[in-house]
Design a protein around this motif. Structure first.
Motif, short mmCIF file in Angstrom:
data_model
loop_
_atom_site.label_atom_id
_atom_site.label_comp_id
_atom_site.label_asym_id
_atom_site.label_seq_id
_atom_site.Cartn_x
_atom_site.Cartn_y
_atom_site.Cartn_z
N LEU A 28 0.83 -1.20 0.00
CA LEU A 28 0.00 0.00 0.00
C LEU A 28 0.87 1.25 0.00
O LEU A 28 0.58 2.22 -0.72
CB LEU A 28 -0.93 0.01 1.21
CG LEU A 28 -1.82 1.23 1.39
CD1 LEU A 28 -2.74 1.43 0.20
CD2 LEU A 28 -2.62 1.12 2.67
N GLN A 29 1.94 1.23 0.76
CA GLN A 29 2.84 2.38 0.82
C GLN A 29 3.46 2.67 -0.54
O GLN A 29 3.58 3.82 -0.95
CB GLN A 29 3.94 2.15 1.86
CG GLN A 29 4.80 3.37 2.13
CD GLN A 29 4.00 4.53 2.71
OE1 GLN A 29 3.16 4.34 3.57
NE2 GLN A 29 4.26 5.73 2.22
N GLU A 30 3.82 1.63 -1.28
CA GLU A 30 4.39 1.82 -2.62
C GLU A 30 3.35 2.42 -3.58
O GLU A 30 3.67 3.31 -4.37
CB GLU A 30 4.91 0.49 -3.16
CG GLU A 30 6.14 -0.02 -2.43
CD GLU A 30 6.50 -1.45 -2.84
OE1 GLU A 30 7.66 -1.82 -2.61
OE2 GLU A 30 5.64 -2.17 -3.38
N VAL A 31 2.13 1.95 -3.48
CA VAL A 31 1.06 2.47 -4.33
C VAL A 31 0.82 3.94 -4.00
O VAL A 31 0.69 4.78 -4.91
CB VAL A 31 -0.24 1.65 -4.16
CG1 VAL A 31 -1.41 2.31 -4.88
CG2 VAL A 31 -0.04 0.23 -4.66
N GLN A 32 0.79 4.26 -2.72
CA GLN A 32 0.59 5.66 -2.31
C GLN A 32 1.71 6.54 -2.83
O GLN A 32 1.45 7.64 -3.36
CB GLN A 32 0.53 5.76 -0.79
CG GLN A 32 -0.75 5.22 -0.19
CD GLN A 32 -0.71 5.23 1.33
OE1 GLN A 32 0.33 5.41 1.96
NE2 GLN A 32 -1.87 5.01 1.94
N ASN A 33 2.95 6.09 -2.71
CA ASN A 33 4.08 6.89 -3.18
C ASN A 33 4.01 7.12 -4.69
O ASN A 33 4.27 8.22 -5.17
CB ASN A 33 5.41 6.21 -2.81
CG ASN A 33 5.68 6.27 -1.31
OD1 ASN A 33 5.14 7.12 -0.60
ND2 ASN A 33 6.49 5.35 -0.82
N GLN A 34 3.65 6.07 -5.43
CA GLN A 34 3.54 6.22 -6.88
C GLN A 34 2.38 7.14 -7.25
O GLN A 34 2.48 7.94 -8.18
CB GLN A 34 3.37 4.86 -7.55
CG GLN A 34 4.65 4.05 -7.57
CD GLN A 34 4.49 2.77 -8.38
OE1 GLN A 34 3.42 2.46 -8.88
NE2 GLN A 34 5.59 2.04 -8.50
N ALA A 35 1.27 7.03 -6.53
CA ALA A 35 0.10 7.87 -6.81
C ALA A 35 0.44 9.34 -6.57
O ALA A 35 0.00 10.21 -7.33
CB ALA A 35 -1.08 7.44 -5.94
N GLY A 79 -4.22 15.90 -12.46
CA GLY A 79 -5.37 15.37 -13.20
C GLY A 79 -5.47 13.86 -13.11
O GLY A 79 -6.56 13.31 -12.94
N ASP A 80 -4.34 13.19 -13.19
CA ASP A 80 -4.34 11.73 -13.09
C ASP A 80 -4.71 11.27 -11.68
O ASP A 80 -5.39 10.27 -11.49
CB ASP A 80 -2.97 11.16 -13.46
CG ASP A 80 -2.67 11.31 -14.94
OD1 ASP A 80 -3.60 11.60 -15.72
OD2 ASP A 80 -1.49 11.14 -15.32
N ARG A 81 -4.29 12.04 -10.68
CA ARG A 81 -4.65 11.68 -9.29
C ARG A 81 -6.15 11.83 -9.08
O ARG A 81 -6.78 11.00 -8.43
CB ARG A 81 -3.87 12.54 -8.29
CG ARG A 81 -2.43 12.12 -8.21
CD ARG A 81 -1.72 12.78 -7.08
NE ARG A 81 -1.87 14.23 -7.18
CZ ARG A 81 -1.01 15.11 -6.68
NH1 ARG A 81 0.04 14.72 -6.02
NH2 ARG A 81 -1.22 16.39 -6.82
N TRP A 82 -6.75 12.91 -9.65
CA TRP A 82 -8.20 13.07 -9.54
C TRP A 82 -8.93 11.91 -10.22
O TRP A 82 -9.93 11.41 -9.72
CB TRP A 82 -8.66 14.39 -10.14
CG TRP A 82 -8.50 15.55 -9.20
CD1 TRP A 82 -7.66 16.60 -9.33
CD2 TRP A 82 -9.22 15.77 -7.98
NE1 TRP A 82 -7.80 17.46 -8.27
CE2 TRP A 82 -8.77 16.98 -7.42
CE3 TRP A 82 -10.20 15.06 -7.30
CZ2 TRP A 82 -9.24 17.48 -6.23
CZ3 TRP A 82 -10.69 15.57 -6.10
CH2 TRP A 82 -10.21 16.77 -5.58
#
Length: 73
Positions: A3-10, A16-19
């Protein structure tokens, strides 16, 4: 991937991509928390308790009086 890796990549994505990612995740959570079967079951119950427009209030009262009369004889 954790989860931490996904959060860091996000967090490295453009705004715009984060939204868009947020919207996809929210839609996913809505589908899982409100399955279609619940909506389908509730929609079948719509109007069950409604009194038909054909029956006037006097008919309802007369039916209730008849019911009480028969019950307490």
């Amino acid at each position: 991937m954790t989860l931490q890796e996904v959060q860091n990549q996000a967090l490295q994505l453009p705004t715009g991509d984060r939204w868009q990612l947020v919207q996809v995740l929210l839609d996913s959570l809505k589908r899982e928390s409100n399955p279609q079967s619940k909506r389908r079951n509730l929609s079948r119950l719509r109007g069950v308790a409604r009194i038909s427009a054909v029956a006037g209030e006097s008919n309802i009262q007369a039916d209730y009086i008849t019911y009480l009369t028969e019950k307490y004889q």
